[in-house]
Scaffold this motif. Sequence first.
Motif, PDB file in Angstrom:
ATOM      1  N   GLN A  15     -13.653 -20.576  49.459  1.00 34.26           N
ATOM      2  CA  GLN A  15     -13.974 -20.676  48.033  1.00 34.26           C
ATOM      3  C   GLN A  15     -15.082 -21.690  47.795  1.00 34.26           C
ATOM      4  OE1 GLN A  15     -12.809 -18.800  45.261  1.00 34.26           O
ATOM      5  NE2 GLN A  15     -14.668 -19.809  44.520  1.00 34.26           N
ATOM      6  N   ASP A  18     -18.341 -20.126  48.745  1.00 33.52           N
ATOM      7  CA  ASP A  18     -18.766 -19.196  47.689  1.00 33.52           C
ATOM      8  C   ASP A  18     -19.341 -19.951  46.487  1.00 33.52           C
ATOM      9  OD1 ASP A  18     -18.018 -16.965  49.168  1.00 33.52           O
ATOM     10  OD2 ASP A  18     -16.116 -16.690  48.099  1.00 33.52           O
ATOM     11  N   ASP A  19     -18.689 -21.055  46.109  1.00 39.49           N
ATOM     12  CA  ASP A  19     -19.161 -21.860  44.982  1.00 39.49           C
ATOM     13  C   ASP A  19     -20.549 -22.433  45.264  1.00 39.49           C
ATOM     14  OD1 ASP A  19     -16.688 -21.375  43.801  1.00 39.49           O
ATOM     15  OD2 ASP A  19     -15.900 -23.403  44.177  1.00 39.49           O
ATOM     16  N   ARG A  21     -22.747 -21.260  47.479  1.00 35.92           N
ATOM     17  CA  ARG A  21     -23.689 -20.132  47.579  1.00 35.92           C
ATOM     18  C   ARG A  21     -24.199 -19.736  46.192  1.00 35.92           C
ATOM     19  NH1 ARG A  21     -20.566 -16.593  50.323  1.00 35.92           N
ATOM     20  NH2 ARG A  21     -21.350 -17.410  52.305  1.00 35.92           N
ATOM     21  N   GLU A  22     -23.303 -19.698  45.217  1.00 35.58           N
ATOM     22  CA  GLU A  22     -23.703 -19.339  43.853  1.00 35.58           C
ATOM     23  C   GLU A  22     -24.660 -20.367  43.285  1.00 35.58           C
ATOM     24  OE1 GLU A  22     -23.991 -19.554  39.698  1.00 35.58           O
ATOM     25  OE2 GLU A  22     -22.694 -20.991  40.762  1.00 35.58           O
ATOM     26  N   ALA A  23     -24.356 -21.652  43.493  1.00 33.99           N
ATOM     27  CA  ALA A  23     -25.206 -22.719  42.961  1.00 33.99           C
ATOM     28  C   ALA A  23     -26.576 -22.712  43.626  1.00 33.99           C
ATOM     29  CB  ALA A  23     -24.524 -24.073  43.156  1.00 33.99           C
ATOM     30  N   GLY A  25     -28.029 -20.245  45.110  1.00 35.26           N
ATOM     31  CA  GLY A  25     -28.698 -18.989  44.794  1.00 35.26           C
ATOM     32  C   GLY A  25     -29.444 -18.986  43.473  1.00 35.26           C
ATOM     33  N   ARG A  26     -29.211 -19.981  42.643  1.00 38.77           N
ATOM     34  CA  ARG A  26     -29.925 -20.066  41.363  1.00 38.77           C
ATOM     35  C   ARG A  26     -31.403 -20.407  41.541  1.00 38.77           C
ATOM     36  NH1 ARG A  26     -25.880 -23.339  37.274  1.00 38.77           N
ATOM     37  NH2 ARG A  26     -24.013 -22.077  37.669  1.00 38.77           N
ATOM     38  N   THR A  33     -30.078 -28.730  41.965  1.00 41.72           N
ATOM     39  CA  THR A  33     -29.154 -28.029  42.865  1.00 41.72           C
ATOM     40  C   THR A  33     -28.105 -28.997  43.385  1.00 41.72           C
ATOM     41  OG1 THR A  33     -30.824 -26.401  43.497  1.00 41.72           O
ATOM     42  CG2 THR A  33     -28.980 -26.713  45.013  1.00 41.72           C
ATOM     43  N   ARG A  40     -19.317 -28.599  42.092  1.00 44.21           N
ATOM     44  CA  ARG A  40     -18.484 -27.600  42.794  1.00 44.21           C
ATOM     45  C   ARG A  40     -17.629 -28.261  43.875  1.00 44.21           C
ATOM     46  NH1 ARG A  40     -20.948 -25.797  39.085  1.00 44.21           N
ATOM     47  NH2 ARG A  40     -21.693 -23.667  38.811  1.00 44.21           N
ATOM     48  N   GLU A  71     -25.037 -21.308  56.246  1.00 47.03           N
ATOM     49  CA  GLU A  71     -25.412 -20.050  55.606  1.00 47.03           C
ATOM     50  C   GLU A  71     -26.420 -19.314  56.488  1.00 47.03           C
ATOM     51  OE1 GLU A  71     -24.926 -17.635  51.997  1.00 47.03           O
ATOM     52  OE2 GLU A  71     -23.751 -18.952  53.266  1.00 47.03           O
TER      53      GLU A  71
END
Length: 184
Positions: A15, A18-19, A21-23, A25-26, A33, A40, A71
């Motif tokens: 989790q 994933d958190d 990765r989302e941040a 990815g912005r 960042t 997160r 990643e």
Amino acid sequence: MTTPTAAPTTARLAQLVDDVREAVGRGLPPDTTACIVGERLAAHLGAGDLLTAEQREGDPDRYRQHILHAEQDGSFSVVALVWMPGQQTAVHDHVSWCVTGVHEGTESERRYRLVPDGTTARLVATEDVVNHQGDVCGFAPPGDIHRVRNACTTKAISLHIYGADISRLGSSVRRVYDLPADEI
């Protein structure tokens, strides 16, 4: 010894990845960042189900790095550092933005500023910070020169999230400083 893993090993770590990765990815600037990633990370610190027993293992001779996730595109890595009492880093800076959070114990940090001094340079200590379980800090180069140590009498564990592939680089350290330092 560095131990890379191909995938998160706990549901909570998955989790967190994933958190992050989302941040990441912005596509925001590094300092922004780092701030979002820190938010997160904070939600997971101190949770008993974040790390496996192996990922909590230290080394009696030096702090130990466990690479928890890198990643595939190289955009970030999640690392656990395990510190036995008295262990510390050299004075250093980083290759990318970084977010750290104390998962267990307490870490002490001395921050420095590099100051020209004639034909050379020197370090000036600017701040001493004590980070307790749950504390998060983030930064982006330049201005990220510091030394971290475990000044308490028990093991300390911190999570570090870097904007680089630490499994490929081996370390987040860009440069180690062996310069005269003015202390606080």
